[in-house]
Design an enzyme around this catalytic site. Sequence first.
Site, PDB file in Angstrom:
ATOM      1  N   ASP A  40       0.879  -1.396   0.039  1.00 22.59           N
ATOM      2  CA  ASP A  40       0.013  -0.204   0.147  1.00 22.59           C
ATOM      3  C   ASP A  40       0.924   1.313   0.088  1.00 22.59           C
ATOM      4  OD1 ASP A  40       0.740  -0.497   2.709  1.00 22.59           O
ATOM      5  OD2 ASP A  40      -1.043  -0.705   3.482  1.00 22.59           O
ATOM      6  N   ASN A  86      -7.224  -2.651  14.406  1.00 28.30           N
ATOM      7  CA  ASN A  86      -8.896  -3.119  14.181  1.00 28.30           C
ATOM      8  C   ASN A  86      -8.850  -4.197  13.283  1.00 28.30           C
ATOM      9  OD1 ASN A  86      -7.879  -1.879  11.779  1.00 28.30           O
ATOM     10  ND2 ASN A  86      -9.133  -0.218  11.626  1.00 28.30           N
ATOM     11  N   HIS A  99      -7.068  -4.584  10.328  1.00 28.95           N
ATOM     12  CA  HIS A  99      -6.964  -4.444   8.961  1.00 28.95           C
ATOM     13  C   HIS A  99      -5.687  -5.084   8.596  1.00 28.95           C
ATOM     14  CE1 HIS A  99      -4.730  -0.305   9.468  1.00 28.95           C
ATOM     15  NE2 HIS A  99      -3.855  -1.252   9.457  1.00 28.95           N
TER      16      HIS A  99
HETATM   17  C1  F6R Z   1       1.464  -1.223   6.208  1.00 23.96           C
HETATM   18  C2  F6R Z   1       0.104  -1.874   6.245  1.00 23.96           C
HETATM   19  C3  F6R Z   1      -0.440  -2.100   7.468  1.00 23.96           C
HETATM   20  C4  F6R Z   1       0.348  -2.333   8.899  1.00 23.96           C
HETATM   21  C5  F6R Z   1      -0.696  -2.367  10.116  1.00 23.96           C
HETATM   22  C6  F6R Z   1       0.323  -2.499  11.416  1.00 23.96           C
HETATM   23  O1  F6R Z   1       1.970  -1.537   4.907  1.00 23.96           O
HETATM   24  O2  F6R Z   1      -0.294  -2.415   5.324  1.00 23.96           O
HETATM   25  O3  F6R Z   1      -1.620  -2.602   7.601  1.00 23.96           O
HETATM   26  O4  F6R Z   1       0.757  -3.566   8.871  1.00 23.96           O
HETATM   27  O5  F6R Z   1      -1.149  -1.178  10.284  1.00 23.96           O
HETATM   28  O6  F6R Z   1       1.165  -1.504  11.707  1.00 23.96           O
HETATM   29  P1  F6R Z   1       2.162  -1.593  12.748  1.00 23.96           P
HETATM   30  O7  F6R Z   1       3.232  -2.506  12.294  1.00 23.96           O
HETATM   31  O8  F6R Z   1       2.791  -0.075  12.512  1.00 23.96           O
HETATM   32  O9  F6R Z   1       1.474  -1.738  13.938  1.00 23.96           O
END
Ligand code: F6R
Length: 245
Positions: A67, A136, A138
């Site tokens: 992304d 959440n 995602h």
């Molecule tokens: C990053 C991405 C997000 C992160 C997620 C967790 O490319 O796609 O889905 O993997 O927000 O983020 P962290 O690792 O900062 O807790």
Amino acid sequence: MKIYETANYKEMSRKAANILSAQVILKPDCVLGLATGSTPIGTYDQLVDWYEKGDVDFSQVKTVNLDEYRGLTRDNDQSYYYFMHQHLFDRVNIVPENTHVPDGTQEDADKECARYEALIESMGGVDIQLLGLGHNGHIGFNEPDTSFAQTTHCVDLTESTIEANKRFFKSADDVPRQAYTMGIGTIMKAKKILLIVSGEDKADIVEKAFFGPVTPEVPASILQLHSDVVIVADSAALSRTPKQK
Ligand code: F6R
């Protein structure tokens, strides 16, 4: 679904780097699907360390990132393009042309997302997709919803994601409101999935995503239906789930 429990973040990073480097050794021209965020930083550091020691060679590896924020230029230090160069690409012998991140500066969202999806197809698909896990549920920027989004698309970030990501920006107001992301369908097409997760603050969502029902309200729960998923999680992240054997 295989779950590896590690004692802490450092061990999680080492185990994840092990799995990624095994992929590169077995198939030197593989396609790695990569993620940003704080969780993979230790994994990238470990890969760089093994590269410097001569144990991993990225010269034929190709990458596609999950992304990118819509509207950020590549030289913006909060763009995922910048992040990937800072944490991995500029530190190993990967060929820059073999690395791909959605182009957040492309205003025509449909065109850019279609281009990115076609690019992944043209590369023969992703051999192993690295994922982090949002609070959440995602994965990529596939936010909780009433249906599973399929291919690369433009999303509006939820308040909870803006809140979680504001730590990287001057203030919440500076966090972009939209992003281009691989869809759930794109992610599910990867031949193998490697999800890494660390910390007690993720324990609830780990329990919901991997031990609860498969529902678009918890996007990562769909991974329960993928045939080859490895989760590497530290004990804190697994503190609310049934004990792993
Ligand atoms: C990053 C991405 C997000 C992160 C997620 C967790 O490319 O796609 O889905 O993997 O927000 O983020 P962290 O690792 O900062 O807790």
